[in-house]
Design a protein around this motif. Structure first.
Motif, PDB file in Angstrom:
ATOM      1  N   GLY A   1       0.758  -1.251   0.000  1.00 32.60           N
ATOM      2  CA  GLY A   1       0.000   0.000   0.000  1.00 32.60           C
ATOM      3  C   GLY A   1       0.784   1.294   0.000  1.00 32.60           C
ATOM      4  N   ALA A   2       2.115   1.258  -0.184  1.00 29.48           N
ATOM      5  CA  ALA A   2       2.885   2.502  -0.159  1.00 29.48           C
ATOM      6  C   ALA A   2       2.344   3.502  -1.183  1.00 29.48           C
ATOM      7  CB  ALA A   2       4.359   2.222  -0.449  1.00 29.48           C
ATOM      8  N   GLY A   3       2.235   4.764  -0.790  1.00 27.62           N
ATOM      9  CA  GLY A   3       1.770   5.804  -1.711  1.00 27.62           C
ATOM     10  C   GLY A   3       2.810   6.126  -2.770  1.00 27.62           C
ATOM     11  N   LEU A   4       4.085   5.989  -2.392  1.00 23.95           N
ATOM     12  CA  LEU A   4       5.200   6.296  -3.298  1.00 23.95           C
ATOM     13  C   LEU A   4       6.394   5.452  -2.875  1.00 23.95           C
ATOM     14  CD1 LEU A   4       6.624   8.183  -5.450  1.00 23.95           C
ATOM     15  CD2 LEU A   4       7.087   9.773  -3.585  1.00 23.95           C
ATOM     16  N   VAL A   5       7.108   4.906  -3.855  1.00 23.36           N
ATOM     17  CA  VAL A   5       8.344   4.175  -3.536  1.00 23.36           C
ATOM     18  C   VAL A   5       9.525   4.854  -4.232  1.00 23.36           C
ATOM     19  CG1 VAL A   5       7.241   1.924  -3.135  1.00 23.36           C
ATOM     20  CG2 VAL A   5       8.011   2.508  -5.440  1.00 23.36           C
ATOM     21  N   TYR A   6      10.645   4.925  -3.520  1.00 26.04           N
ATOM     22  CA  TYR A   6      11.885   5.453  -4.089  1.00 26.04           C
ATOM     23  C   TYR A   6      12.787   4.272  -4.435  1.00 26.04           C
ATOM     24  CZ  TYR A   6      11.441  10.420  -2.664  1.00 26.04           C
ATOM     25  OH  TYR A   6      11.073  11.738  -2.525  1.00 26.04           O
ATOM     26  N   ALA A   7      13.470   4.395  -5.557  1.00 25.78           N
ATOM     27  CA  ALA A   7      14.478   3.389  -5.908  1.00 25.78           C
ATOM     28  C   ALA A   7      15.785   3.732  -5.198  1.00 25.78           C
ATOM     29  CB  ALA A   7      14.677   3.367  -7.412  1.00 25.78           C
ATOM     30  N   GLU A   8      16.680   2.758  -5.122  1.00 25.00           N
ATOM     31  CA  GLU A   8      17.991   3.004  -4.500  1.00 25.00           C
ATOM     32  C   GLU A   8      18.784   3.999  -5.349  1.00 25.00           C
ATOM     33  OE1 GLU A   8      20.186  -0.736  -4.613  1.00 25.00           O
ATOM     34  OE2 GLU A   8      19.028  -1.285  -6.383  1.00 25.00           O
ATOM     35  N   MET A   9      19.745   4.705  -4.729  1.00 27.14           N
ATOM     36  CA  MET A   9      20.465   5.731  -5.489  1.00 27.14           C
ATOM     37  C   MET A   9      21.308   5.104  -6.615  1.00 27.14           C
ATOM     38  SD  MET A   9      23.350   7.091  -2.871  1.00 27.14           S
ATOM     39  CE  MET A   9      24.816   6.163  -2.478  1.00 27.14           C
ATOM     40  N   ILE A  10      21.346   5.809  -7.732  1.00 27.84           N
ATOM     41  CA  ILE A  10      22.047   5.306  -8.919  1.00 27.84           C
ATOM     42  C   ILE A  10      23.065   6.348  -9.366  1.00 27.84           C
ATOM     43  CG2 ILE A  10      21.753   4.491 -11.298  1.00 27.84           C
ATOM     44  CD1 ILE A  10      19.017   3.492 -10.588  1.00 27.84           C
ATOM     45  N   SER A  11      24.262   5.887  -9.690  1.00 28.19           N
ATOM     46  CA  SER A  11      25.352   6.797 -10.070  1.00 28.19           C
ATOM     47  C   SER A  11      25.103   7.423 -11.445  1.00 28.19           C
ATOM     48  CB  SER A  11      26.656   5.992 -10.084  1.00 28.19           C
ATOM     49  OG  SER A  11      27.539   6.522 -11.022  1.00 28.19           O
ATOM     50  N   ASP A  12      25.263   8.739 -11.514  1.00 29.23           N
ATOM     51  CA  ASP A  12      25.093   9.419 -12.806  1.00 29.23           C
ATOM     52  C   ASP A  12      26.122   8.914 -13.819  1.00 29.23           C
ATOM     53  OD1 ASP A  12      27.318  10.631 -11.615  1.00 29.23           O
ATOM     54  OD2 ASP A  12      26.805  12.651 -12.275  1.00 29.23           O
ATOM     55  N   LYS A  13      27.345   8.717 -13.335  1.00 29.84           N
ATOM     56  CA  LYS A  13      28.409   8.287 -14.259  1.00 29.84           C
ATOM     57  C   LYS A  13      28.126   6.875 -14.769  1.00 29.84           C
ATOM     58  CE  LYS A  13      31.979  11.527 -13.382  1.00 29.84           C
ATOM     59  NZ  LYS A  13      31.250  12.459 -12.549  1.00 29.84           N
ATOM     60  N   GLY A  14      27.592   6.031 -13.885  1.00 28.17           N
ATOM     61  CA  GLY A  14      27.226   4.667 -14.296  1.00 28.17           C
ATOM     62  C   GLY A  14      26.214   4.695 -15.439  1.00 28.17           C
ATOM     63  N   ILE A  15      25.269   5.632 -15.350  1.00 31.54           N
ATOM     64  CA  ILE A  15      24.254   5.745 -16.414  1.00 31.54           C
ATOM     65  C   ILE A  15      24.899   6.287 -17.688  1.00 31.54           C
ATOM     66  CG2 ILE A  15      22.144   6.951 -17.135  1.00 31.54           C
ATOM     67  CD1 ILE A  15      21.225   6.888 -14.190  1.00 31.54           C
ATOM     68  N   VAL A  16      25.687   7.342 -17.538  1.00 35.75           N
ATOM     69  CA  VAL A  16      26.291   7.985 -18.717  1.00 35.75           C
ATOM     70  C   VAL A  16      27.207   6.995 -19.443  1.00 35.75           C
ATOM     71  CG1 VAL A  16      27.908   9.809 -19.408  1.00 35.75           C
ATOM     72  CG2 VAL A  16      26.048  10.319 -17.816  1.00 35.75           C
ATOM     73  N   GLN A  17      27.921   6.184 -18.661  1.00 31.36           N
ATOM     74  CA  GLN A  17      28.840   5.217 -19.283  1.00 31.36           C
ATOM     75  C   GLN A  17      28.149   3.901 -19.656  1.00 31.36           C
ATOM     76  OE1 GLN A  17      31.823   5.097 -16.207  1.00 31.36           O
ATOM     77  NE2 GLN A  17      32.481   7.196 -16.613  1.00 31.36           N
ATOM     78  N   ARG A  18      26.843   3.834 -19.398  1.00 32.31           N
ATOM     79  CA  ARG A  18      26.045   2.636 -19.710  1.00 32.31           C
ATOM     80  C   ARG A  18      26.647   1.385 -19.058  1.00 32.31           C
ATOM     81  NH1 ARG A  18      23.640   6.576 -21.197  1.00 32.31           N
ATOM     82  NH2 ARG A  18      22.641   6.897 -23.219  1.00 32.31           N
ATOM     83  N   ASN A  19      27.122   1.559 -17.825  1.00 28.39           N
ATOM     84  CA  ASN A  19      27.636   0.433 -17.052  1.00 28.39           C
ATOM     85  C   ASN A  19      26.522  -0.618 -16.910  1.00 28.39           C
ATOM     86  OD1 ASN A  19      27.624  -0.827 -14.212  1.00 28.39           O
ATOM     87  ND2 ASN A  19      29.751  -0.201 -14.483  1.00 28.39           N
TER      88      ASN A  19
END
Ligand SMILES: Cc1cc2nc3c(=O)[nH]c(=O)nc-3n(C[C@H](O)[C@H](O)[C@H](O)COP(=O)(O)O)c2cc1C
Length: 336
Positions: A40-58
């Motif tokens: 029943g959570a109204g909102l869920v947050y995902a765990e923190m994700i590294s910007d560089k990891g995304i940019v480098q498509r790790n």
């Protein structure tokens, strides 16, 4: 009591109630989030994700972007210290993920993150917050929120200035953990500061820190006026905390704690999802800490915790938990 449970909105995204699952690294992947969402959570947050990891498509980072559509609404948190990569990562999340909200981490206290000029480091510099948040907000279409602490230390409590800087930069909401960076997770969360920060801005504020019971959530709303209550550690191995809080805010009623069998059933559902998400080898190992959390408070759990730490396969893991659930029920029907 109904007023305590009212829905709220972040940048046009509607939350059905005020109970929010906190972002927790190494915990809040899709398997856990979906399980909590079903409670029943109204909102869920995902765990923190590294910007560089995304940019480098790790590869591992990209796997972390997976969202099951049943999790909505979901806030995906990124962190980084470089404007360019933070913006690029936010644009990727904006265009190529199903997240509803993009959250920026400015609360993480660990040295590894601080050294990258990311996380709680920004709490010393409202101008930097304004600059970074503005850059992200103007580069994406999805609402952008921030999660911060009340300050760096007792001498640098810039919570109000920082909250205003985020709002002026276009943030759609702020989540506030009522501790300073130097407190890490020690001491108590200062709800007075959460109230001050809530009163200083016009965007929704989600309060966080030391909500351990449904009654704490009610008290936080009453004392600080926050729009949402974020729950972290109290939800570990205990998605019922979310359900019990939603129900308590709705009706004032405290739902009974789950039985050991119920706990093991949900632990096994969470485990099954983790196997689907990460494969058997990783899931068996990652689930050990979760199982210990699910087992917390159940009498006679020491031997099963030890056995689980040695389990190597999904079959072994499942059999151990099933066996324990029956055993625990035989000893004491609701020994939690
Ligand atoms: C294991 C763990 C991982 C965490 N990871 C994150 C994270 O990725 N991003 C973040 O903003 N906060 C993170 N936090 C902080 C929580 O979101 C929350 O602010 C903190 O635990 C206080 O809330 P609580 O008293 O309800 O646990 C983490 C906390 C824990 C215990």
């Amino acid at each position: 009591m109904a007023e305590l449970n009212r829905p709220f909105e972040i940048g046009g995204i509607r939350m059905d109630n005020r109970v929010v699952l906190a972002p927790m690294a190494g915990v809040c992947n899709s398997a856990f989030r979906l399980t909590v969402k079903e409670f029943g959570a109204g909102l869920v947050y995902a765990e923190m994700i590294s910007d560089k990891g995304i940019v480098q498509r790790n590869e591992k980072t990209m796997d972390m972007l997976y969202i099951d559509e049943r999790e909505y609404p979901l806030s995906l948190q990124i962190f980084g210290g470089d404007k360019e990569t933070l913006v690029e990562a936010a644009q990727y999340v904006d265009k190529s993920s199903n997240a509803d909200i993009i959250d920026i981490n400015m609360g993480c206290p660990v040295n590894k993150i601080i050294r990258c000029e990311a996380g709680a480091k920004w709490l010393l510099d409202p101008d930097k917050i304004h600059e970074m948040v503005s850059a992200v907000v103007s580069a994406v279409d999805k609402p952008v929120s921030v999660k911060m602490r009340i300050g760096w230390d007792e001498e640098h409590l810039l919570g109000v200035e920082n909250a205003r800087a985020a709002e002026a930069a276009g943030a759609a909401a702020i989540a506030v953990h009522g501790r300073t960076r130097v407190q890490m997770y020690e001491g108590t969360a200062n709800w007075d500061w959460i109230r001050k920060m809530k009163e200083s801005v016009n965007i929704p504020v989600i309060g966080n820190g030391d909500v351990e019971t449904p009654q704490d959530a009610g008290r936080m709303i009453a004392e600080t006026g926050v729009d949402g209550v974020m729950i972290g550690r109290a939800a570990l191995g205990d998605p019922w905390m979310i359900y019990r809080t939603v129900k308590y805010l709705e009706t004032g009623e405290l739902i009974a704690q789950p039985t050991p069998r119920e706990k093991m059933d949900v632990c096994l559902l969470h485990f099954k999802r983790l196997v689907q998400l990460k494969g058997e080898f990783v899931a068996v190992r990652e689930m050990r800490k979760h199982a210990a959390w699910y087992l917390k408070g159940i009498r006679g759990n020491a031997h099963i915790r030890k056995a689980i730490n040695g389990a190597e396969s999904a079959g072994e893991f499942t059999a151990l938990l099933n066996g324990f659930a029956d055993e625990a029920r035989a000893i004491e029907p609701s020994a939690v």
